[in-house]
Design an enzyme around this catalytic site. Sequence first.
Site, short mmCIF file in Angstrom:
data_model
loop_
_atom_site.label_atom_id
_atom_site.label_comp_id
_atom_site.label_asym_id
_atom_site.label_seq_id
_atom_site.Cartn_x
_atom_site.Cartn_y
_atom_site.Cartn_z
N HIS A 111 2.92 -6.84 1.99
CA HIS A 111 2.08 -7.91 2.68
C HIS A 111 2.01 -8.94 1.83
O HIS A 111 1.99 -9.07 0.48
CB HIS A 111 0.53 -7.55 2.66
CG HIS A 111 0.51 -6.24 3.43
ND1 HIS A 111 -0.25 -6.13 4.89
CD2 HIS A 111 0.57 -4.99 3.22
CE1 HIS A 111 -0.46 -5.06 5.16
NE2 HIS A 111 0.13 -4.09 4.19
N ASN A 129 0.82 -1.20 0.20
CA ASN A 129 0.08 -0.03 0.03
C ASN A 129 0.78 1.16 0.10
O ASN A 129 1.85 1.22 0.81
CB ASN A 129 -0.98 0.00 1.21
CG ASN A 129 -1.90 -1.19 1.11
OD1 ASN A 129 -2.48 -1.59 0.16
ND2 ASN A 129 -2.06 -1.79 2.24
N HIS A 150 6.48 -1.66 3.46
CA HIS A 150 6.45 -3.09 3.52
C HIS A 150 5.75 -3.67 2.51
O HIS A 150 4.80 -3.31 1.83
CB HIS A 150 5.68 -3.16 5.07
CG HIS A 150 4.43 -2.69 5.13
ND1 HIS A 150 4.63 -1.32 5.38
CD2 HIS A 150 3.26 -2.81 4.93
CE1 HIS A 150 3.37 -0.65 5.57
NE2 HIS A 150 2.33 -1.80 5.40
N GLY A 174 -4.11 3.47 1.04
CA GLY A 174 -4.51 2.86 2.51
C GLY A 174 -3.29 2.64 3.22
O GLY A 174 -3.39 1.41 4.12
N GLN A 175 -2.34 3.02 3.11
CA GLN A 175 -1.19 2.76 3.85
C GLN A 175 -1.15 3.26 5.34
O GLN A 175 -1.43 4.68 5.49
CB GLN A 175 0.38 3.27 3.25
CG GLN A 175 1.58 2.98 3.89
CD GLN A 175 2.81 3.46 3.38
OE1 GLN A 175 2.59 4.32 2.03
NE2 GLN A 175 3.68 3.14 3.76
P1 AMP Z 1 -0.58 -0.89 5.85
O1 AMP Z 1 -1.97 -0.46 6.06
O2 AMP Z 1 -0.22 -1.32 4.66
O3 AMP Z 1 0.49 0.18 6.37
O4 AMP Z 1 -0.24 -2.03 6.81
C1 AMP Z 1 0.08 -1.86 8.09
C2 AMP Z 1 -0.02 -3.41 8.85
O5 AMP Z 1 0.79 -3.40 9.97
C3 AMP Z 1 -1.18 -3.65 9.07
O6 AMP Z 1 -1.82 -4.97 8.50
C4 AMP Z 1 -1.32 -4.00 10.62
O7 AMP Z 1 -2.32 -5.00 10.85
C5 AMP Z 1 0.19 -4.38 10.66
N1 AMP Z 1 0.81 -4.10 12.33
C6 AMP Z 1 0.71 -2.99 12.85
N2 AMP Z 1 1.36 -3.20 13.99
C7 AMP Z 1 2.06 -4.33 13.81
C8 AMP Z 1 2.84 -4.94 14.85
N3 AMP Z 1 3.37 -4.50 15.79
N4 AMP Z 1 3.33 -6.15 14.35
C9 AMP Z 1 2.71 -6.79 13.22
N5 AMP Z 1 1.77 -6.28 12.40
C10 AMP Z 1 1.59 -4.86 12.66
#
Ligand code: AMP
Length: 119
Positions: A97, A82, A95, A88-89
């Site tokens: 997914h 994202n 990162h 939707g980031q």
């Molecule tokens: P995005 O919306 O693409 O920025 O995705 C962020 C992702 O990080 C989401 O799927 C969250 O569930 C995940 N996330 C947030 N904090 C943590 C954490 N401490 N450990 C693992 N995943 C996390």
Amino acid sequence: MTVFHKIAKGEIPCNKVYEDEFTLAFHDINPKAPIHILVIPKLFATDLQDVDDNTLAHMHKAVKEVARLTGLDKNGYRLISNVGKDGGQEVPYIHFHILGGKKLKWPHLTDEPDPHKSL
Ligand code: AMP
């Protein structure tokens, strides 16, 4: 500083799947599929617009390693990154997914009506 900065530095724990000199992969805390793993680089970049090609290559290698280690390479998986507000980031630290473990739907990614429904 984002939560992924802290995870990359080992300041907060993660459920680690894979690590090498350049990348870290760990289970998403709020999984959206039976297997939902995040891949981050150790060198910070905000998103795909910001990241350098070398770091991206290391992330790609990590994705393939994670897929092999988890068996996702057998039936496949979805790779998402994202970018920004409209993408939707939530965490402004690049990162990937990696989603899999079942046959994933595609239309759930959009608020628009399913374009294939009328076909
Ligand atoms: P995005 O919306 O693409 O920025 O995705 C962020 C992702 O990080 C989401 O799927 C969250 O569930 C995940 N996330 C947030 N904090 C943590 C954490 N401490 N450990 C693992 N995943 C996390």
